[in-house]
Write an enzyme that holds these catalytic residues in place. Structure first.
Site, PDB file in Angstrom:
ATOM      1  N   GLY A 260       0.820  -1.202   0.000  1.00 12.98           N
ATOM      2  CA  GLY A 260       0.000   0.000   0.000  1.00 12.98           C
ATOM      3  C   GLY A 260       0.855   1.253   0.000  1.00 12.98           C
ATOM      4  N   GLY A 264       1.195   4.359   9.167  1.00 13.54           N
ATOM      5  CA  GLY A 264       1.057   5.635   9.876  1.00 13.54           C
ATOM      6  C   GLY A 264       0.551   5.374  11.270  1.00 13.54           C
ATOM      7  CB  CYS A 267       2.029   2.571  17.425  1.00 17.84           C
ATOM      8  SG  CYS A 267       0.845   2.657  18.782  1.00 17.84           S
ATOM      9  CE  LYS A 270       4.489   7.544  20.173  1.00 15.80           C
ATOM     10  NZ  LYS A 270       5.016   6.583  21.186  1.00 15.80           N
TER      11      LYS A 270
END
Length: 444
Positions: A260, A264, A267, A270
């Site tokens: 895809g 994002g 979790c 970061k």
């Protein structure tokens, strides 16, 4: 048991509701008075399937309460879960100021010894820092209570957080004393009686690493299949078939092999960044994860490259973007790939038509040239192209023939492989699907 939960965001609120559902007496605390008032009124601060019912059921029994008063929330608790935010600093390291403040609040207000469980995702050795913060605050207040620290990472997925917490695939508890382990066993006994799953007992540092290692591996798996998708596009192979065949190998598995436009959410971006930073501080260059990040950045710009290929110039083009949330089942737009896509489209002068079943309120007013639509088909009507950024099931129900009728130009950039490329081409649509051969430029 008497349980306190510090922070009622995604992790904290789900934890509080589920702990109450297991039969514990739970107080959820947050210093955001508006959030506490909303929860007391029965309003959820974010969308998560079945969470509103679970909260309402346990509030009605009295097992779950919400408070903005730290004294009320902490004075008589046996176990306190720290579920506060750990936002990234500019250098990628996690900001642990909220974690430290939570530990200081426990030392300041708890009347007796408490087991403090870190559930926020934190770097290895944070448990030592929490112990230090507890001891310093207690000493400053001339306290005598001895608090213990455990690591109890969460593994919930937004969109299925309630299910993942009630019926997890494992429970990990890291503690450095027999007593702390015994207390946490008592916390989870009601859950384990309902749902049998592995209960992993380890030390604090190992538990802290398990969480970062898990998320980093899943992010790497996503980036791997997206890199394979680029090869498929260049050779005419089909990434879906590749992923399906790979997934039959039990050593690999099919999960997280959906090509895809990248990962994002709150979790993966970061936590991968934090793990890279943690490793660097320890003297290890985690090059594999840096490449994972690079591939993910590349995946986010793929849709706009395809639109430029198919439409040439995007200036004054109307582009329908289906999906804003970073994944289905949530209204969370943090680090959502759709945001990068929309920013790039607007930078090229395009006008964007946005649809998402639950996340539109999160982006209202955020973009200069975006129009928000409550109906996906209305967003498509008259658009020069459509881009899918979130694989909501309702988009799959739009037939290729309907797309051809609604769109002004027959251009589909399917960033989440929502539709069958062959069916789209059969409806005379020009298609760019991730990891499959492209149907060619407009007018070719």
């Amino acid at each position: 048991m008497r349980v306190g939960v510090l922070g009622v965001g995604h992790v904290g609120l789900v934890t509080a509701a589920c702990m109450a559902d297991f039969g514990h007496d739970v107080i959820g605390y947050d210093d955001d008075g508006h959030k506490i008032a909303a929860l007391r009124a029965g309003d959820m601060p974010f969308y998560e399937p079945d969470l509103d019912r679970l909260v309402a059921d346990n509030v009605s029994t009295g097992r779950l309460r919400f408070s903005g008063d730290a004294v009320e929330a902490l004075s008589d608790r046996e176990v306190v879960f720290i579920c506060v935010g750990t936002p990234s600093r500019e250098d990628g390291s996690p900001n642990l100021a909220y974690v430290q403040a939570a530990a200081q609040a426990v030392a300041a207000h708890a009347r007796g010894p408490v087991v403090v469980a870190e559930k926020s995702t934190v770097p290895v050795r944070t448990g030592e820092r929490i112990r230090q913060a507890l001891a310093l605050e207690s000493q400053a207040r001339q306290g005598t209570a001895h608090h213990e620290v455990v690591s109890n990472p969460e593994f919930l997925r937004e969109g299925s957080a309630v299910e993942d917490t009630l019926r997890p695939d494992r429970i990990v508890v890291g503690a450095d004393s027999t007593n702390a382990h015994e207390v946490m066993r008592r916390v989870y006994t009601p859950q384990l009686e309902r749902h049998d799953c592995p209960y992993v007992e380890t030390d604090v540092k190992t538990a802290e690493l398990i969480k970062h290692a898990s998320n980093a591996f899943l992010a790497t798996k996503i980036s791997f299949i997206n890199a394979v998708a680029r090869v498929c596009e260049l050779t005419g192979a089909d990434v879906e078939t590749v992923a399906d065949a790979m997934g039959h190998d039990p050593r690999i598995g099919r999960a997280f092999l959906n090509a895809g436009i990248g990962y994002g959410g709150s979790c993966f971006p970061k936590d991968v960044e934090a793990f890279v930073h943690i490793a660097a501080e320890l003297g290890y260059d985690f090059g594999l994860l840096r490449e994972t990040q690079r591939i993910n950045r590349e995946a986010k710009v793929w849709p706009v490259h395809q639109l430029r290929r198919l439409l040439w110039n995007l200036q004054d083009k109307e582009i329908a973007v289906l999906g804003v949330a970073f994944k289905p089942g949530t209204d969370d737009i943090r680090d959502a790939p759709a945001l990068d896509v929309i920013d790039a489209l607007e930078a090229d002068g395009a006008s964007v038509r946005l649809h998402d079943p639950v996340a539109l309120d999160q982006v209202r007013g955020r973009f200069a040239r975006a129009e928000l639509y409550e109906d996906a088909r209305e967003a498509l009507r008259g658009a020069h192209a459509v881009v899918t950024c979130t694989e909501w099931d309702e988009y799959r129900k739009i037939e290729p023939e309907q797309l051809a009728e609604l769109l002004a130009y027959p251009v589909v950039v399917d960033g989440r492989n929502v539709w069958d490329p062959a069916a789209l081409e059969a409806a005379n649509l020009r298609v760019a699907s991730v990891g499959t051969p492209f149907s060619g430029d407009l007018g070719a």
